[in-house]
Write a protein that holds these residues in place. Structure first.
Motif, PDB file in Angstrom:
ATOM      1  N   CYS A  83       0.834  -1.202   0.000  1.00  0.00           N
ATOM      2  CA  CYS A  83       0.000   0.000   0.000  1.00  0.00           C
ATOM      3  C   CYS A  83       0.876   1.262   0.000  1.00  0.00           C
ATOM      4  N   CYS A  96      -5.747  -2.673   0.305  1.00  0.00           N
ATOM      5  CA  CYS A  96      -4.792  -2.847   1.406  1.00  0.00           C
ATOM      6  C   CYS A  96      -5.423  -3.690   2.512  1.00  0.00           C
ATOM      7  N   CYS A 119      -5.206  -0.953   5.906  1.00  0.00           N
ATOM      8  CA  CYS A 119      -5.983   0.292   6.027  1.00  0.00           C
ATOM      9  C   CYS A 119      -7.165   0.328   5.057  1.00  0.00           C
ATOM     10  N   CYS A 160       0.059   3.102   3.615  1.00  0.00           N
ATOM     11  CA  CYS A 160       0.508   2.644   4.939  1.00  0.00           C
ATOM     12  C   CYS A 160       1.581   1.558   4.852  1.00  0.00           C
TER      13      CYS A 160
HETATM   14 ZN   LIG Z   1      -2.790   0.641   3.535  1.00  0.00          ZN
END
Ligand SMILES: [Zn+2]
Length: 291
Positions: free
Chosen positions: A125, A143, A146, A128
């Motif tokens: 991702c 993801c 998140c 994050c």
């Molecule tokens: Zn993420």
């Protein structure tokens, strides 16, 4: 234009509804007519008939994922998405193979190549750093940490012919083969219109101001994920200030010179871009339509 640039032919039915229909997708994978596009890394495998090579879904590596390319006359077509960065042969060698592929096969391959490459480069991702997983039958990733959704990117590139009193502006990049000239090009930047990018690139690379910018045609260019947006523009004068960090040379070429290059004549002032490239077709269009 009689023949389109490479990758422009209508490809598969993209079957968008099927991408978000898990039951339908599973059923599609079970269909006897379902086929897997055979690729070696990012390169297409070529079949005995000179077209793309298709195998059974059982050939896919069970460690990877299947991506739904679309439907071919109702028959599901998939590509395999691996978890390692796929490599391909050098682009000039690949172009030779692609130049002889049937036009529709080249278009199907262009989609597959861009997507397979994008997946391999987006395992994590961007927000994050968490692991991402394939979604929508390969047309997005989500993801696992998140929940951010990431979509395959397409990068717009303007490619243009500036015209001044019966001549067009062509340039050469250092990596071009000897004597090759082609249309100037550059990426559209965030917050910029197509017209703005054409005007900016021509000023940055060649020092010319333009007006009357017209869109002509576009071409997917899967190296790795560009969309070439072909335009014409009228230059205010022909005084060039070349940015040598971008271009090795730039020249104004008249119609006779362009015609000779497109015909492959030895005495032509330059070697034309290959038929696969949209620049070739922009030059052809300029010869056909110039007042
Ligand atoms: Zn993420």
């Amino acid at each position: 234009m009689a023949i389109d640039p490479g990758f422009c032919a209508p490809g598969l039915d993209r079957a968008d509804a099927l991408r978000s229909d898990p039951d339908g997708l599973r059923a599609a994978m079970m269909r006897p007519g379902a086929r897997l596009l055979r690729m070696s890394g990012l390169d297409p495998d070529i079949g005995e008939d000179g077209g793309l090579s298709w195998g059974s879904l059982a050939e896919a590596d069970p460690e990877g994922d299947l991506l739904l390319l679309g439907l071919d006359d109702g028959a599901p077509r998939f590509a395999h998405v691996g978890h390692v960065l796929a490599q391909g042969q050098p682009i000039p060698l690949l172009w030779q193979a692609l130049a002889v592929l049937p036009e529709r096969d080249a278009a199907i391959y262009a989609s597959a190549r861009s997507l397979v490459d994008w997946h391999a480069r987006h395992l994590f991702c961007a927000r994050c750093g968490g692991d991402t997983r394939i979604e929508k039958a390969g047309w997005s990733r989500r993801c696992t940490q998140c929940s951010a959704e990431h979509f395959p990117r397409t990068d717009p590139v303007v490619i243009m012919l500036a015209e001044h009193e019966g001549r067009v502006l062509l340039g050469r990049q250092p990596q071009f083969p000897p004597r090759r000239l082609s249309a100037l090009a550059g990426f559209v930047e965030p917050g910029e219109t197509v017209e703005g990018a054409v005007a900016r690139e021509l000023y940055e690379e060649a020092g010319i101001r333009v007006h009357d910018i017209r869109y002509i045609k576009s071409q997917p260019w899967p190296f790795p994920s560009s969309l070439m947006i072909g335009c014409f523009a009228q230059a205010e004068n022909d005084v060039l200030t070349i940015d040598t960090t971008e271009l090795e040379d730039a020249q104004w070429i008249n119609a006779a010179g362009v015609r000779a290059a497109m015909a492959g004549e030895d005495a032509a002032p330059f070697i034309a871009p290959p038929r696969l490239a949209i620049a070739h077709h922009l030059l052809e269009h300029w010869l056909e339509t110039r007042g």
